[in-house]
Scaffold this motif. Structure first.
Motif, PDB file in Angstrom:
ATOM      1  N   ILE A  22      -6.448  -6.588  -4.254  1.00  0.00           N
ATOM      2  CA  ILE A  22      -5.971  -6.208  -2.916  1.00  0.00           C
ATOM      3  C   ILE A  22      -6.554  -4.866  -2.446  1.00  0.00           C
ATOM      4  N   HIS A  23      -7.358  -4.223  -3.311  1.00  0.00           N
ATOM      5  CA  HIS A  23      -7.891  -2.886  -3.011  1.00  0.00           C
ATOM      6  C   HIS A  23      -8.427  -2.741  -1.579  1.00  0.00           C
ATOM      7  N   PRO A  24      -9.308  -3.664  -1.123  1.00  0.00           N
ATOM      8  CA  PRO A  24      -9.846  -3.462   0.225  1.00  0.00           C
ATOM      9  C   PRO A  24      -8.776  -3.532   1.322  1.00  0.00           C
ATOM     10  N   PHE A  25      -7.679  -4.243   1.043  1.00  0.00           N
ATOM     11  CA  PHE A  25      -6.638  -4.426   2.060  1.00  0.00           C
ATOM     12  C   PHE A  25      -5.672  -3.239   2.123  1.00  0.00           C
ATOM     13  N   LEU A  43      -9.857  15.952  -6.048  1.00  0.00           N
ATOM     14  CA  LEU A  43     -10.750  15.593  -7.143  1.00  0.00           C
ATOM     15  C   LEU A  43     -10.791  14.101  -7.446  1.00  0.00           C
ATOM     16  N   VAL A  44      -9.754  13.381  -7.014  1.00  0.00           N
ATOM     17  CA  VAL A  44      -9.595  12.027  -7.542  1.00  0.00           C
ATOM     18  C   VAL A  44     -10.327  10.974  -6.708  1.00  0.00           C
ATOM     19  N   ARG A  45     -10.925  10.027  -7.426  1.00  0.00           N
ATOM     20  CA  ARG A  45     -11.517   8.855  -6.760  1.00  0.00           C
ATOM     21  C   ARG A  45     -10.687   7.636  -7.149  1.00  0.00           C
ATOM     22  N   ILE A  46     -10.507   6.701  -6.211  1.00  0.00           N
ATOM     23  CA  ILE A  46      -9.751   5.489  -6.503  1.00  0.00           C
ATOM     24  C   ILE A  46     -10.683   4.296  -6.308  1.00  0.00           C
ATOM     25  N   VAL A  47     -10.907   3.551  -7.393  1.00  0.00           N
ATOM     26  CA  VAL A  47     -11.893   2.469  -7.329  1.00  0.00           C
ATOM     27  C   VAL A  47     -11.306   1.194  -7.937  1.00  0.00           C
ATOM     28  N   PRO A  48     -11.803   0.030  -7.492  1.00  0.00           N
ATOM     29  CA  PRO A  48     -11.368  -1.197  -8.155  1.00  0.00           C
ATOM     30  C   PRO A  48     -12.034  -1.328  -9.526  1.00  0.00           C
ATOM     31  N   ALA A  49     -11.356  -2.020 -10.450  1.00  0.00           N
ATOM     32  CA  ALA A  49     -11.928  -2.264 -11.780  1.00  0.00           C
ATOM     33  C   ALA A  49     -13.180  -3.112 -11.637  1.00  0.00           C
ATOM     34  N   GLY A  73       0.818  -1.214   0.000  1.00  0.00           N
ATOM     35  CA  GLY A  73       0.000   0.000   0.000  1.00  0.00           C
ATOM     36  C   GLY A  73       0.851   1.263   0.000  1.00  0.00           C
ATOM     37  N   ARG A  74       1.962   1.235   0.782  1.00  0.00           N
ATOM     38  CA  ARG A  74       2.855   2.403   0.834  1.00  0.00           C
ATOM     39  C   ARG A  74       3.431   2.697  -0.550  1.00  0.00           C
ATOM     40  N   TRP A  75       4.003   1.655  -1.180  1.00  0.00           N
ATOM     41  CA  TRP A  75       4.620   1.868  -2.487  1.00  0.00           C
ATOM     42  C   TRP A  75       3.588   2.208  -3.561  1.00  0.00           C
ATOM     43  N   LEU A  76       2.413   1.624  -3.433  1.00  0.00           N
ATOM     44  CA  LEU A  76       1.328   1.952  -4.368  1.00  0.00           C
ATOM     45  C   LEU A  76       1.001   3.444  -4.234  1.00  0.00           C
ATOM     46  N   GLY A  77       0.898   3.919  -3.011  1.00  0.00           N
ATOM     47  CA  GLY A  77       0.587   5.327  -2.754  1.00  0.00           C
ATOM     48  C   GLY A  77       1.663   6.258  -3.281  1.00  0.00           C
ATOM     49  N   ILE A  78       2.933   5.864  -3.113  1.00  0.00           N
ATOM     50  CA  ILE A  78       4.042   6.709  -3.581  1.00  0.00           C
ATOM     51  C   ILE A  78       3.947   6.926  -5.086  1.00  0.00           C
TER      52      ILE A  78
END
Ligand code: ZN
Length: 409
Positions: A341-344, A364-370, A313-318
């Motif tokens: 892994i989105h919910p985790f 402005l941004v939303r982050i959603v699973p496909a 999650g950290r590296w994804l966020g970076i």
């Protein structure tokens, strides 16, 4: 789209109008004639005439809806005939091969996906396997539905103009003229379009999934490799030759591990499936089954699995912070491994973004699973294959005899 009629040759206008109608029906499903009038800006009589052409060629059917009890005749419902024009969609990933026969309008008529052991991915084997799967879904052959194109999604960087795979590190391919190899295998006289898997996942989510109606979208998907598709102002950002969007190879860690692309510290080496499995103390080449076990362990509260996901999650966020600051997207769609892994990881990603992304863009941004799951890129490959027909359906409406005369003239 409102189409001007003055100053243009009537043939050009007719073709543009046919294209507008088939685009609407392909994107939205069955529509009444009145809805087509509203959406295309064409007149009632123009719609009637053009629909008549499609009906005569067997591309659409019209049906009278049930009377509504209101005055006046209800507008006939116009529906594409999916088997009148089909495409073959193909997806090559590290773990599997998939082939589908998809009808105009996006209906999947037949589909097959086979898992492949890792390491059995030579070009020869892959192309031969695609040939067999194409026959299995009712693809090439006499008396079949007319196939108007082939679309292929591959985990690699692709030059779109000629379907040339420059490098597919996780398949071990370099410089493969894939479109021409496939053309000889399939022996079909139709256009073959090839693009990167994540680009096509993005296209599919845009047309049929989580990003319908959104113009600025970043799609990120992964398994072993990590790919991305960037839609800016409603158009895919592909770069000069189509190699763009390789977000998995953005360098993020100066002291990072070696990447299969030859560099070190690419985003992929920190967030790809192997990184997650390594941190969770699992076999790095274990594939989807091993990822499932990590997630099961996390649900059970096992510390090593939770720590691995925290790191992920950290590296994804970076990386996402960099993309948000660069592209100011409205929506980020997480596909493949990241959808799973989105919910985790969603909370850790948020924390990281709060500290790193520019506030104005982050707001402005939303982050959603496909939403299309494992078949997203396959659906995108079908969309790619339909593009020539959608751009100029008139070419396919021509009576067969006329095209033979043109060819021999
Ligand atoms: Zn790399």
């Amino acid at each position: 789209m409102r189409l001007a009629t003055s100053g243009q040759r009537s043939g050009t206008v007719r073709r543009a109008n046919l294209s507008a109608i088939v685009h609407e029906l392909h994107a939205s499903g069955p529509l009444s004639r009145s809805e087509l009038v509203t959406r295309t800006g064409l007149t009632r009589s123009a719609i009637r005439g053009l629909i008549g052409e499609f009906v005569a060629a067997g591309f659409v059917t019209e049906e009278q809806p049930e009377p509504q009890g209101t005055p006046g005749r209800p507008s006939p419902l116009v529906r594409l005939a999916p088997s009148r024009a089909t495409v073959l969609a193909v997806e090559i990933t590290v773990d599997s091969l998939a082939v589908a026969l998809v009808g105009l309008g996006g209906q999947v008529l037949e589909s097959v996906r086979v898992d492949r052991p890792r390491g059995h991915t030579s070009v020869d084997e892959t192309v031969a396997d695609i040939g067999e799967l194409a026959i299995a879904v009712g693809g090439p052959g006499p008396s079949r539905d007319p196939i108007v194109g082939v679309g292929l999604a591959v985990v690699g960087t692709v030059r779109r103009a000629d379907g040339f795979v420059s490098v597919a590190p996780n398949l071990g391919w370099t410089n493969v003229p894939l479109a021409s190899r496939l053309a000889s295998e399939l022996a079909m006289d139709v256009p073959i379009s090839i693009a990167n898997e994540a680009d096509l996942g993005a296209l599919a989510e845009l047309r049929r999934g989580a990003a319908i109606g959104v113009d600025d979208v970043i799609f990120i998907s992964g398994e072993v490799g990590v790919g991305g598709g960037i839609i800016a102002g409603g158009r895919p950002l592909t770069g000069a030759a189509g190699y763009g969007g390789e977000i998995g190879h953005i360098p993020v860690n100066a002291r990072g591990a070696g990447c299969r692309c030859g560099s070190t510290g690419c985003w992929e080496t920190e967030i790809g499936e192997r990184a997650l499995l390594r941190r969770a103390g699992r076999r790095v080449d274990g594939g989807r089954a091993e990822v499932d076990e990590v997630l099961a362990d996390a649900v059970a509260g096992e510390a090593i699995a939770l720590a691995a996901l925290e790191s992920e999650g950290r590296w994804l966020g970076i990386g996402l912070a960099g993309l948000i600051n660069t592209f100011n997207p409205e929506l980020i769609v997480l596909g493949g491994l990241f959808g799973q892994i989105h919910p985790f990881v969603v909370r850790t990603v948020r924390d990281e973004l709060d500290g790193r992304a520019l506030a104005a863009s982050l707001e402005l941004v939303r982050i959603v699973p496909a939403t299309l799951g494992i078949d997203a890129s396959l659906i995108g490959a079908a969309e790619l294959a339909f593009e020539p027909l959608l751009a100029d359906p008139a070419a396919w409406l021509r009576p067969r005899r006329a095209s033979v005369e043109l060819a021999s003239a």
